[in-house]
Scaffold this active site. Structure first.
Site, PDB file in Angstrom:
ATOM      1  N   HIS A   1     -43.825 -29.640 -25.527  1.00 10.87           N
ATOM      2  CA  HIS A   1     -42.908 -29.306 -26.621  1.00 10.87           C
ATOM      3  C   HIS A   1     -43.626 -28.735 -27.827  1.00 10.87           C
ATOM      4  O   HIS A   1     -43.112 -28.796 -28.943  1.00 10.87           O
ATOM      5  CB  HIS A   1     -42.065 -30.542 -26.996  1.00 10.87           C
TER       6      HIS A   1
ATOM      7  N   SER B   1     -37.808 -41.836 -23.727  1.00 17.25           N
ATOM      8  CA  SER B   1     -36.436 -42.204 -23.365  1.00 17.25           C
ATOM      9  C   SER B   1     -35.990 -41.462 -22.119  1.00 17.25           C
ATOM     10  O   SER B   1     -34.968 -41.816 -21.524  1.00 17.25           O
ATOM     11  CB  SER B   1     -35.482 -41.909 -24.532  1.00 17.25           C
TER      12      SER B   1
HETATM   13  C1  BJW Z   1     -42.074 -47.450 -27.022  1.00 17.34           C
HETATM   14  C2  BJW Z   1     -42.719 -47.936 -28.149  1.00 17.34           C
HETATM   15  C3  BJW Z   1     -43.957 -48.560 -27.927  1.00 17.34           C
HETATM   16  C4  BJW Z   1     -40.909 -47.019 -28.822  1.00 17.34           C
HETATM   17  N1  BJW Z   1     -44.454 -48.664 -26.692  1.00 17.34           N
HETATM   18  N2  BJW Z   1     -42.583 -47.578 -25.802  1.00 17.34           N
HETATM   19  C5  BJW Z   1     -29.933 -30.295 -18.200  1.00 17.34           C
HETATM   20  C6  BJW Z   1     -29.004 -31.286 -18.438  1.00 17.34           C
HETATM   21  C7  BJW Z   1     -28.592 -31.587 -19.726  1.00 17.34           C
HETATM   22  C8  BJW Z   1     -29.102 -30.912 -20.831  1.00 17.34           C
HETATM   23  C9  BJW Z   1     -30.050 -29.929 -20.601  1.00 17.34           C
HETATM   24  C10 BJW Z   1     -30.442 -29.625 -19.306  1.00 17.34           C
HETATM   25  N3  BJW Z   1     -31.378 -28.648 -19.390  1.00 17.34           N
HETATM   26  C11 BJW Z   1     -31.557 -28.323 -20.691  1.00 17.34           C
HETATM   27  C12 BJW Z   1     -30.754 -29.081 -21.450  1.00 17.34           C
HETATM   28  C13 BJW Z   1     -30.642 -29.036 -22.912  1.00 17.34           C
HETATM   29  C14 BJW Z   1     -31.746 -29.759 -23.637  1.00 17.34           C
HETATM   30  C15 BJW Z   1     -31.663 -31.248 -23.295  1.00 17.34           C
HETATM   31  O1  BJW Z   1     -32.417 -31.768 -22.514  1.00 17.34           O
HETATM   32  N4  BJW Z   1     -30.749 -31.944 -23.936  1.00 17.34           N
HETATM   33  C16 BJW Z   1     -30.581 -33.372 -23.699  1.00 17.34           C
HETATM   34  C17 BJW Z   1     -30.879 -34.127 -24.981  1.00 17.34           C
HETATM   35  C18 BJW Z   1     -29.211 -33.636 -23.184  1.00 17.34           C
HETATM   36  N5  BJW Z   1     -33.064 -29.223 -23.320  1.00 17.34           N
HETATM   37  C19 BJW Z   1     -33.517 -28.124 -23.916  1.00 17.34           C
HETATM   38  O2  BJW Z   1     -32.833 -27.529 -24.724  1.00 17.34           O
HETATM   39  C20 BJW Z   1     -34.896 -27.617 -23.530  1.00 17.34           C
HETATM   40  N6  BJW Z   1     -34.836 -26.247 -23.327  1.00 17.34           N
HETATM   41  C21 BJW Z   1     -34.339 -25.699 -22.207  1.00 17.34           C
HETATM   42  O3  BJW Z   1     -34.039 -26.337 -21.235  1.00 17.34           O
HETATM   43  O4  BJW Z   1     -34.218 -24.343 -22.291  1.00 17.34           O
HETATM   44  C22 BJW Z   1     -33.669 -23.595 -21.207  1.00 17.34           C
HETATM   45  C23 BJW Z   1     -34.094 -22.165 -21.397  1.00 17.34           C
HETATM   46  C24 BJW Z   1     -34.721 -21.521 -20.352  1.00 17.34           C
HETATM   47  C25 BJW Z   1     -35.113 -20.182 -20.508  1.00 17.34           C
HETATM   48  C26 BJW Z   1     -34.908 -19.541 -21.722  1.00 17.34           C
HETATM   49  C27 BJW Z   1     -34.314 -20.196 -22.766  1.00 17.34           C
HETATM   50  C28 BJW Z   1     -33.908 -21.522 -22.618  1.00 17.34           C
HETATM   51  C29 BJW Z   1     -35.876 -27.787 -24.688  1.00 17.34           C
HETATM   52  C30 BJW Z   1     -36.115 -29.201 -25.041  1.00 17.34           C
HETATM   53  C31 BJW Z   1     -37.048 -29.271 -26.257  1.00 17.34           C
HETATM   54  C32 BJW Z   1     -37.064 -30.673 -26.845  1.00 17.34           C
HETATM   55  N7  BJW Z   1     -37.747 -30.676 -28.085  1.00 17.34           N
HETATM   56  C33 BJW Z   1     -37.835 -31.902 -28.854  1.00 17.34           C
HETATM   57  C34 BJW Z   1     -38.057 -31.540 -30.323  1.00 17.34           C
HETATM   58  C35 BJW Z   1     -39.484 -31.066 -30.566  1.00 17.34           C
HETATM   59  C36 BJW Z   1     -39.745 -30.841 -32.019  1.00 17.34           C
HETATM   60  C37 BJW Z   1     -39.598 -32.091 -32.838  1.00 17.34           C
HETATM   61  O5  BJW Z   1     -40.240 -33.129 -32.563  1.00 17.34           O
HETATM   62  O6  BJW Z   1     -38.818 -32.036 -33.797  1.00 17.34           O
HETATM   63  O7  BJW Z   1     -38.904 -32.715 -28.362  1.00 17.34           O
HETATM   64  S1  BJW Z   1     -36.412 -32.990 -28.677  1.00 17.34           S
HETATM   65  C38 BJW Z   1     -37.309 -34.484 -28.799  1.00 17.34           C
HETATM   66  O8  BJW Z   1     -37.121 -35.239 -27.588  1.00 17.34           O
HETATM   67  C39 BJW Z   1     -38.805 -34.084 -28.850  1.00 17.34           C
HETATM   68  C40 BJW Z   1     -39.396 -35.064 -27.883  1.00 17.34           C
HETATM   69  O9  BJW Z   1     -40.612 -34.573 -27.356  1.00 17.34           O
HETATM   70  C41 BJW Z   1     -38.315 -35.216 -26.832  1.00 17.34           C
HETATM   71  C42 BJW Z   1     -38.430 -36.449 -26.011  1.00 17.34           C
HETATM   72  O10 BJW Z   1     -38.297 -37.590 -26.794  1.00 17.34           O
HETATM   73  P1  BJW Z   1     -39.136 -38.902 -26.448  1.00 17.34           P
HETATM   74  O11 BJW Z   1     -40.564 -38.618 -26.559  1.00 17.34           O
HETATM   75  O12 BJW Z   1     -38.648 -39.456 -25.169  1.00 17.34           O
HETATM   76  O13 BJW Z   1     -38.780 -39.830 -27.701  1.00 17.34           O
HETATM   77  P2  BJW Z   1     -37.534 -40.799 -27.937  1.00 17.34           P
HETATM   78  O14 BJW Z   1     -37.469 -41.076 -29.396  1.00 17.34           O
HETATM   79  O15 BJW Z   1     -36.310 -40.300 -27.290  1.00 17.34           O
HETATM   80  O16 BJW Z   1     -37.898 -42.135 -27.139  1.00 17.34           O
HETATM   81  C43 BJW Z   1     -38.972 -42.967 -27.501  1.00 17.34           C
HETATM   82  C44 BJW Z   1     -39.109 -44.058 -26.447  1.00 17.34           C
HETATM   83  O17 BJW Z   1     -40.256 -44.817 -26.736  1.00 17.34           O
HETATM   84  C45 BJW Z   1     -37.927 -45.029 -26.372  1.00 17.34           C
HETATM   85  O18 BJW Z   1     -37.558 -45.175 -25.004  1.00 17.34           O
HETATM   86  C46 BJW Z   1     -38.494 -46.339 -26.924  1.00 17.34           C
HETATM   87  O19 BJW Z   1     -37.935 -47.489 -26.285  1.00 17.34           O
HETATM   88  C47 BJW Z   1     -39.954 -46.198 -26.581  1.00 17.34           C
HETATM   89  N8  BJW Z   1     -40.892 -46.901 -27.465  1.00 17.34           N
HETATM   90  N9  BJW Z   1     -41.937 -47.692 -29.251  1.00 17.34           N
HETATM   91  C48 BJW Z   1     -43.710 -48.189 -25.642  1.00 17.34           C
HETATM   92  N10 BJW Z   1     -44.654 -49.083 -28.977  1.00 17.34           N
END
Ligand code: BJW
Ligand code: ZN
Length: 246
Positions: free
Chosen positions: A115, A190
């Site tokens: 990302h 997540s």
């Molecule tokens: C602990 C802890 C401790 C806490 N020890 N654990 C198919 C189905 C549905 C939707 C889509 C699909 N395909 C695409 C989509 C749309 C979308 C998507 O997925 N949406 C869903 C939300 C529904 N995806 C996209 O748009 C992607 N693009 C795409 O597919 O483009 C297609 C395309 C193709 C060709 C041309 C053009 C387009 C892009 C996704 C980009 C995501 N970017 C982000 C933002 C980055 C910038 C920023 O940070 O602001 O990335 S979103 C955000 O979520 C960020 C993270 O990397 C990502 C994942 O989050 P993560 O790391 O899992 O964090 P959290 O907060 O969710 O969870 C933390 C976890 O830690 C929890 O479980 C806690 O319990 C745990 N925890 N403390 C252990 N100490």
């Protein structure tokens, strides 16, 4: 088989991390509620090109405040355990969804950033990289983005927003590693954001063992899927110590 043995015996280990791995360094996870000046905003609404077009100063200011928070943070025991693992298993692929640089600062030699990064902004218009002051003035609120020296376009953070494609080489290498590995550790994510969330699934379907480490239980649907509940900074060093006693 005890889980530490899966790590000890792995020939190719994939470590797949999310925001939870940096939580113990004081970096808020993506889905934590925002605080202070930002508390009335939803991160999922700010992390889009549409939001940046609508209000570049708001979105740039939010990312600058996060970048400065990361600059002040230090890697934690989970980042360090992952860096040490790379020296203990024959092959390790580290894939992160995180936009911080804490894996690199913990000593991980190669990190696949799915990302992007907070630390490599580029021009919103022409994609030219834009250099930033390492520690610019403390930002806490909207801030006009700097301008591109080539075309005068606005700087945007070098992250992947919703609706944008992931870096092609990064996702290809990550999927290939998931297919080839014999064990995958999925830590602090997540698992809701696509296509990254498919990575543990791909490994499972290829027959690898998948171990989730998360504060929350992760539902396991197969015999080769395992969930450890707790803080990554505690559980991961303990698991590594069992696998590779000093
Ligand atoms: C602990 C802890 C401790 C806490 N020890 N654990 C198919 C189905 C549905 C939707 C889509 C699909 N395909 C695409 C989509 C749309 C979308 C998507 O997925 N949406 C869903 C939300 C529904 N995806 C996209 O748009 C992607 N693009 C795409 O597919 O483009 C297609 C395309 C193709 C060709 C041309 C053009 C387009 C892009 C996704 C980009 C995501 N970017 C982000 C933002 C980055 C910038 C920023 O940070 O602001 O990335 S979103 C955000 O979520 C960020 C993270 O990397 C990502 C994942 O989050 P993560 O790391 O899992 O964090 P959290 O907060 O969710 O969870 C933390 C976890 O830690 C929890 O479980 C806690 O319990 C745990 N925890 N403390 C252990 N100490
Ligand atoms: Zn430009």
């Amino acid at each position: 088989m005890p889980l530490f043995e899966l790590i000890r015996d792995a020939k190719h280990l994939v470590v797949f991390t999310g925001a939870g791995v940096s939580a113990e360094s004081g970096i808020a996870t993506f889905r934590d509620a925002l605080t202070g000046l930002w508390e009335r905003y939803d991160p999922a609404q700010l992390a889009t090109a549409e939001a940046f077009r609508r209000d570049p100063a708001l979105v740039w200011g939010w990312y600058e405040s996060r970048r400065l928070q990361v600059l002040k943070a230090q890697p934690n025991p989970a980042h360090r355990a992952i860096a040490a693992l790379a020296r203990q298993v024959p092959e390790l692929t580290l894939i992160t969804q995180n936009v911080d640089d804490l894996h690199e600062r913990a000593g991980s030699p190669e990190v696949i950033h799915l990302h992007g990064s907070l630390h490599h902004p580029r021009c919103f218009a022409c994609n030219r990289p834009i250099a930033l002051e390492p520690t610019s003035v403390a930002v806490n609120g909207p801030q006009e983005p700097p301008r591109c020296q080539g075309c005068n376009g606005r700087a945007r953070p070098g992250v992947v927003w919703f609706g944008e494609a992931l870096p092609e080489r990064a996702i290809r290498t990550a999927m290939d590693a998931a297919k080839r590995c014999d064990c995958l550790l999925s830590i602090g994510t997540s698992g809701v954001v696509m296509p990254a969330a498919l990575i543990p699934q791909v490994a499972l379907e290829a027959g690898a063992n998948v171990i989730h480490i998360n504060m929350q239980p992760v539902e396991c649907r197969a015999d080769n899927e395992h969930s450890l509940i707790g803080a990554a900074g505690k559980l991961l060093p303990a698991l590594c110590q069992q696998a590779f006693p000093a």
